[in-house]
Design a protein around this motif. Structure first.
Motif, PDB file in Angstrom:
ATOM      1  N   GLN A 109     -80.670  13.021 -29.660  1.00  0.00           N
ATOM      2  CA  GLN A 109     -80.780  11.639 -30.063  1.00  0.00           C
ATOM      3  C   GLN A 109     -81.704  10.940 -28.977  1.00  0.00           C
ATOM      4  O   GLN A 109     -82.476   9.961 -29.413  1.00  0.00           O
ATOM      5  CB  GLN A 109     -79.432  10.963 -29.676  1.00  0.00           C
ATOM      6  N   SER A 110     -81.847  11.412 -27.994  1.00  0.00           N
ATOM      7  CA  SER A 110     -82.760  10.837 -26.886  1.00  0.00           C
ATOM      8  C   SER A 110     -84.020  10.855 -27.220  1.00  0.00           C
ATOM      9  O   SER A 110     -85.019  10.118 -27.133  1.00  0.00           O
ATOM     10  CB  SER A 110     -82.588  10.905 -25.451  1.00  0.00           C
ATOM     11  N   ALA A 111     -84.328  12.175 -27.786  1.00  0.00           N
ATOM     12  CA  ALA A 111     -85.677  12.498 -28.101  1.00  0.00           C
ATOM     13  C   ALA A 111     -86.035  11.684 -29.455  1.00  0.00           C
ATOM     14  O   ALA A 111     -87.118  11.143 -29.329  1.00  0.00           O
ATOM     15  CB  ALA A 111     -85.768  14.078 -28.684  1.00  0.00           C
ATOM     16  N   MET A 112     -85.018  11.348 -30.294  1.00  0.00           N
ATOM     17  CA  MET A 112     -85.402  10.331 -31.540  1.00  0.00           C
ATOM     18  C   MET A 112     -85.579   9.266 -30.972  1.00  0.00           C
ATOM     19  O   MET A 112     -86.570   8.453 -31.502  1.00  0.00           O
ATOM     20  CB  MET A 112     -84.249  10.547 -32.273  1.00  0.00           C
ATOM     21  N   ALA A 113     -84.878   8.695 -29.965  1.00  0.00           N
ATOM     22  CA  ALA A 113     -85.330   7.195 -29.343  1.00  0.00           C
ATOM     23  C   ALA A 113     -86.553   7.187 -28.712  1.00  0.00           C
ATOM     24  O   ALA A 113     -86.898   6.077 -28.875  1.00  0.00           O
ATOM     25  CB  ALA A 113     -83.997   7.005 -28.357  1.00  0.00           C
ATOM     26  N   ARG A 114     -87.143   8.213 -28.459  1.00  0.00           N
ATOM     27  CA  ARG A 114     -88.577   8.209 -27.934  1.00  0.00           C
ATOM     28  C   ARG A 114     -89.618   7.960 -28.969  1.00  0.00           C
ATOM     29  O   ARG A 114     -90.592   7.568 -28.750  1.00  0.00           O
ATOM     30  CB  ARG A 114     -88.723   9.292 -26.984  1.00  0.00           C
ATOM     31  N   LEU A 115     -89.212   8.369 -30.133  1.00  0.00           N
ATOM     32  CA  LEU A 115     -90.319   8.239 -31.432  1.00  0.00           C
ATOM     33  C   LEU A 115     -90.382   6.852 -31.817  1.00  0.00           C
ATOM     34  O   LEU A 115     -89.712   5.784 -31.598  1.00  0.00           O
ATOM     35  CB  LEU A 115     -89.784   8.806 -32.542  1.00  0.00           C
ATOM     36  N   PRO A 116     -91.676   6.355 -31.974  1.00  0.00           N
ATOM     37  CA  PRO A 116     -92.038   5.136 -32.749  1.00  0.00           C
ATOM     38  C   PRO A 116     -91.174   4.816 -33.999  1.00  0.00           C
ATOM     39  O   PRO A 116     -91.072   6.056 -34.622  1.00  0.00           O
ATOM     40  CB  PRO A 116     -93.428   5.206 -33.288  1.00  0.00           C
ATOM     41  N   GLN A 117     -90.772   3.647 -34.070  1.00  0.00           N
ATOM     42  CA  GLN A 117     -89.936   3.424 -35.123  1.00  0.00           C
ATOM     43  C   GLN A 117     -90.165   3.839 -36.630  1.00  0.00           C
ATOM     44  O   GLN A 117     -89.516   4.614 -37.275  1.00  0.00           O
ATOM     45  CB  GLN A 117     -89.969   1.667 -35.320  1.00  0.00           C
ATOM     46  N   GLU A 118     -91.525   4.080 -36.785  1.00  0.00           N
ATOM     47  CA  GLU A 118     -91.869   4.471 -38.252  1.00  0.00           C
ATOM     48  C   GLU A 118     -91.532   6.006 -38.449  1.00  0.00           C
ATOM     49  O   GLU A 118     -91.332   6.283 -39.503  1.00  0.00           O
ATOM     50  CB  GLU A 118     -93.051   4.212 -38.770  1.00  0.00           C
ATOM     51  N   GLU A 138     -89.388   5.372 -50.768  1.00  0.00           N
ATOM     52  CA  GLU A 138     -89.088   4.302 -51.735  1.00  0.00           C
ATOM     53  C   GLU A 138     -88.188   3.633 -50.746  1.00  0.00           C
ATOM     54  O   GLU A 138     -88.296   2.313 -50.755  1.00  0.00           O
ATOM     55  CB  GLU A 138     -88.495   4.822 -52.864  1.00  0.00           C
ATOM     56  N   VAL A 139     -87.534   3.946 -50.111  1.00  0.00           N
ATOM     57  CA  VAL A 139     -86.694   3.176 -49.241  1.00  0.00           C
ATOM     58  C   VAL A 139     -87.344   2.411 -48.207  1.00  0.00           C
ATOM     59  O   VAL A 139     -87.104   1.203 -48.019  1.00  0.00           O
ATOM     60  CB  VAL A 139     -85.511   4.073 -48.393  1.00  0.00           C
ATOM     61  N   LEU A 140     -88.352   3.101 -47.755  1.00  0.00           N
ATOM     62  CA  LEU A 140     -89.297   2.550 -46.865  1.00  0.00           C
ATOM     63  C   LEU A 140     -90.488   1.645 -47.237  1.00  0.00           C
ATOM     64  O   LEU A 140     -91.098   1.067 -46.569  1.00  0.00           O
ATOM     65  CB  LEU A 140     -89.862   3.481 -45.780  1.00  0.00           C
ATOM     66  N   ASP A 141     -90.638   1.596 -48.723  1.00  0.00           N
ATOM     67  CA  ASP A 141     -91.429   0.833 -49.231  1.00  0.00           C
ATOM     68  C   ASP A 141     -92.848   1.227 -48.751  1.00  0.00           C
ATOM     69  O   ASP A 141     -93.938   0.621 -48.696  1.00  0.00           O
ATOM     70  CB  ASP A 141     -91.399  -0.662 -48.852  1.00  0.00           C
ATOM     71  N   ILE A 142     -93.229   2.603 -48.733  1.00  0.00           N
ATOM     72  CA  ILE A 142     -94.695   3.001 -48.414  1.00  0.00           C
ATOM     73  C   ILE A 142     -95.065   4.058 -49.406  1.00  0.00           C
ATOM     74  O   ILE A 142     -94.164   4.854 -50.091  1.00  0.00           O
ATOM     75  CB  ILE A 142     -94.333   3.688 -46.949  1.00  0.00           C
ATOM     76  N   PRO A 143     -96.303   4.494 -49.665  1.00  0.00           N
ATOM     77  CA  PRO A 143     -96.626   5.427 -50.414  1.00  0.00           C
ATOM     78  C   PRO A 143     -96.267   6.952 -49.965  1.00  0.00           C
ATOM     79  O   PRO A 143     -96.089   6.974 -48.673  1.00  0.00           O
ATOM     80  CB  PRO A 143     -98.301   5.505 -50.353  1.00  0.00           C
ATOM     81  N   ILE A 144     -96.002   7.969 -50.852  1.00  0.00           N
ATOM     82  CA  ILE A 144     -95.431   9.195 -50.243  1.00  0.00           C
ATOM     83  C   ILE A 144     -96.413   9.809 -49.276  1.00  0.00           C
ATOM     84  O   ILE A 144     -96.002  10.629 -48.480  1.00  0.00           O
ATOM     85  CB  ILE A 144     -95.144  10.043 -51.602  1.00  0.00           C
ATOM     86  N   GLY A 145     -97.746   9.778 -49.458  1.00  0.00           N
ATOM     87  CA  GLY A 145     -98.635  10.212 -48.437  1.00  0.00           C
ATOM     88  C   GLY A 145     -98.458   9.818 -46.938  1.00  0.00           C
ATOM     89  O   GLY A 145     -98.600  10.211 -45.916  1.00  0.00           O
ATOM     90  N   ARG A 150     -96.116  10.293 -41.386  1.00  0.00           N
ATOM     91  CA  ARG A 150     -95.029   9.914 -40.593  1.00  0.00           C
ATOM     92  C   ARG A 150     -94.295  11.106 -39.992  1.00  0.00           C
ATOM     93  O   ARG A 150     -93.785  11.223 -39.103  1.00  0.00           O
ATOM     94  CB  ARG A 150     -94.485   8.767 -41.071  1.00  0.00           C
ATOM     95  N   LEU A 151     -93.718  11.686 -41.218  1.00  0.00           N
ATOM     96  CA  LEU A 151     -92.773  12.840 -40.933  1.00  0.00           C
ATOM     97  C   LEU A 151     -93.418  13.822 -40.289  1.00  0.00           C
ATOM     98  O   LEU A 151     -92.834  14.518 -39.199  1.00  0.00           O
ATOM     99  CB  LEU A 151     -92.327  13.239 -42.202  1.00  0.00           C
ATOM    100  N   ALA A 152     -94.404  14.416 -40.678  1.00  0.00           N
ATOM    101  CA  ALA A 152     -95.279  15.450 -39.966  1.00  0.00           C
ATOM    102  C   ALA A 152     -95.381  15.205 -38.469  1.00  0.00           C
ATOM    103  O   ALA A 152     -95.371  15.856 -37.406  1.00  0.00           O
ATOM    104  CB  ALA A 152     -96.663  15.423 -40.499  1.00  0.00           C
ATOM    105  N   ARG A 153     -96.042  13.787 -38.074  1.00  0.00           N
ATOM    106  CA  ARG A 153     -96.261  13.458 -36.848  1.00  0.00           C
ATOM    107  C   ARG A 153     -94.777  13.397 -35.819  1.00  0.00           C
ATOM    108  O   ARG A 153     -94.873  13.554 -34.759  1.00  0.00           O
ATOM    109  CB  ARG A 153     -96.738  11.964 -36.584  1.00  0.00           C
ATOM    110  N   GLY A 154     -93.927  12.824 -36.700  1.00  0.00           N
ATOM    111  CA  GLY A 154     -92.339  12.625 -35.949  1.00  0.00           C
ATOM    112  C   GLY A 154     -91.923  13.979 -35.777  1.00  0.00           C
ATOM    113  O   GLY A 154     -91.449  14.309 -34.451  1.00  0.00           O
ATOM    114  N   ARG A 155     -92.254  14.731 -36.490  1.00  0.00           N
ATOM    115  CA  ARG A 155     -91.766  16.162 -36.336  1.00  0.00           C
ATOM    116  C   ARG A 155     -92.405  16.973 -35.115  1.00  0.00           C
ATOM    117  O   ARG A 155     -91.640  17.621 -34.273  1.00  0.00           O
ATOM    118  CB  ARG A 155     -91.962  17.255 -37.562  1.00  0.00           C
ATOM    119  N   GLU A 156     -93.597  16.962 -35.047  1.00  0.00           N
ATOM    120  CA  GLU A 156     -94.582  17.343 -34.182  1.00  0.00           C
ATOM    121  C   GLU A 156     -94.228  16.915 -32.665  1.00  0.00           C
ATOM    122  O   GLU A 156     -93.656  17.705 -31.799  1.00  0.00           O
ATOM    123  CB  GLU A 156     -95.979  16.908 -34.336  1.00  0.00           C
ATOM    124  N   ALA A 157     -93.703  15.533 -32.396  1.00  0.00           N
ATOM    125  CA  ALA A 157     -93.389  14.785 -31.323  1.00  0.00           C
ATOM    126  C   ALA A 157     -92.037  15.458 -31.057  1.00  0.00           C
ATOM    127  O   ALA A 157     -91.628  15.738 -29.755  1.00  0.00           O
ATOM    128  CB  ALA A 157     -93.225  13.370 -31.590  1.00  0.00           C
TER     129      ALA A 157
END
Lengths: 168, 236
Positions: A109-118, A138-145, A150-157
């Motif tokens: 949870q604290s690691a998640m809290a350190r990620l940028p919101q997106e 669709e939930v975030l209103d953004i293109p799948i790419g 964002r997912l890849a960067r969040g995972r890496e972090a």
């Protein structure tokens, strides 16, 4: 009546979803009490337009989107107050970074809290809530790419924050 | 072999189409490093799932259950669109608006100390402060400060608080509310404000803390985690 039975089933599904809505809202709003407020607003809004939900689509995605929009509206409504709050939060994170470095283990949870919101939201929807990429985008209103990057960067972090020995 | 990290991630998440997935599987057989990278993505997913599973077991507040079960505000026979408003209804709406604003203000100003079922419980700004503030934090305009947080021998979370220039006390979390177990008036205000929260606590509060505290006061990380769990007593 058929309609009332459908609506009853909508209520039941909504009640069953509450724990997940709260969990998502906490990743969104950070403060658990804001999270509950935003879930309540979202639930009220959902009940006003429940007939728009198509039963062949996922109710969780539909609700996550309403929660997210309710939070955006809430931030707008708070206006300046929210800006001050966010600035204070950012400062808090900077201070926390050095503090965390001293501790050996960081909770997920604290690691998640350190990620940028997106990035946190992408990770939260796909890896915690288990939505397919398409639904999460669709939930975030953004293109799948955008979602996948964002997912890849969040995972890496997260990998580097949580890896044993990564914290000196 | 150049498979992007995003491709491997999508494979681990089951998001690739069959052809792309087959390509990754061929690469995996040829290069154990690729298999390792995929395993890493899967492990992270499992870690997150596990770390967040406990949050689903948290008790859902009654107000959310009630909201989810409530009939929609606009019933079946009421029009979904607002009627066109004439001057009279606009004037009425203005009055209602003032009423709502007043009600909202009253709500914000809810008493900080209330009684419920024979117990003193925190309300208004005190309830919010106990639930949201970390030790040492404050919100502009709110008199609430938190001194220290700790686990009681019962397993409950407890926090000391100060209402600036008014009182200080000890509150412990029971189910969905903060019960106030000790309360003392603020010491004479001669030179208040320059002492630490700890030394400012009256004897009665210190004694109440010492009688209950198990172990050490919580640090910042402990507070963050307890707050994320809504201060619900966790299994030891």
């Amino acid at each position: 009546m058929n309609t009332s039975r459908t609506r009853q089933s909508f209520h039941d599904q909504l009640v069953a979803l509450l724990p997940r809505l709260r969990r998502f809202a906490r990743n969104l709003a950070r403060n658990p009490h804001d999270a509950d407020d935003v879930v309540q607003i979202a639930v009220e809004r959902a009940l006003l337009k429940w007939e728009q939900w198509r039963s062949d689509t996922r109710l969780d995605s539909w609700m996550f989107k309403i929660v997210r929009n309710a939070w955006i509206d809430e931030l707008r409504a708070r206006g300046r107050r929210a800006q001050i709050f966010l600035a204070a939060e950012a400062g808090e994170q900077v201070g926390e970074a050095s503090l965390e470095r001293e501790s050996q283990l960081m909770s997920v949870q604290s690691a998640m809290a350190r990620l940028p919101q997106e990035q946190r939201l992408a990770v939260s929807l796909v890896l915690v809530e288990g939505l397919p990429y398409k639904e999460a985008a669709e939930v975030l209103d953004i293109p799948i790419g955008t979602l996948t990057s964002r997912l890849a960067r969040g995972r890496e972090a997260l990998q580097s924050l949580l890896a044993p020995g990564a914290v000196p | 072999m150049s498979l992007s990290e995003e491709t491997l991630m999508a494979y681990a998440d089951g998001e690739l189409n069959p052809e792309a997935a087959a390509e990754v599987e061929t690469a995996m057989r040829d290069d154990p490093k690729i298999a390792q990278r995929i395993a890493r993505h899967r492990a992270l997913r499992a870690t997150l799932q596990q770390a967040y599973a406990a949050e689903l077991a948290l008790p859902v507040p009654d107000r959310l259950l009630a909201a989810a079960r409530a009939a929609p505000a606009s019933g079946v026979d009421r029009p979904t669109r607002l009627p066109r408003w004439g001057f009279a209804s606009m004037a009425a709406a203005l009055l209602i608006g003032i009423g709502v604003a007043f009600f909202a203000w009253r709500h914000v100003e809810a008493p900080m100390i209330q009684t419920a079922g024979g117990a003193r419980v925190a309300g208004g700004a005190l309830d919010r402060g106990l639930s949201t503030l970390l030790s040492g934090e404050s919100v502009p305009g709110s008199p609430v400060r938190i001194g220290l947080s700790f686990r009681a021998k019962s397993g409950d979370y407890c926090r000391t608080f100060v209402l600036v220039n008014a009182a200080s006390g000890l509150a412990c979390r029971h189910a969905t509310r903060w019960e106030i177990l000790a309360l003392a008036p603020a010491p004479a205000a001669a030179d208040s404000g320059y002492r630490t929260a700890g030394s400012a606590l009256p004897e009665a509060i210190v004694a109440a803390v010492e009688a209950r505290m198990a172990g050490e006061p919580m640090d910042r990380n402990g507070e963050l985690e307890a707050r994320a769990r809504y201060w619900q007593a966790a299994p030891p």
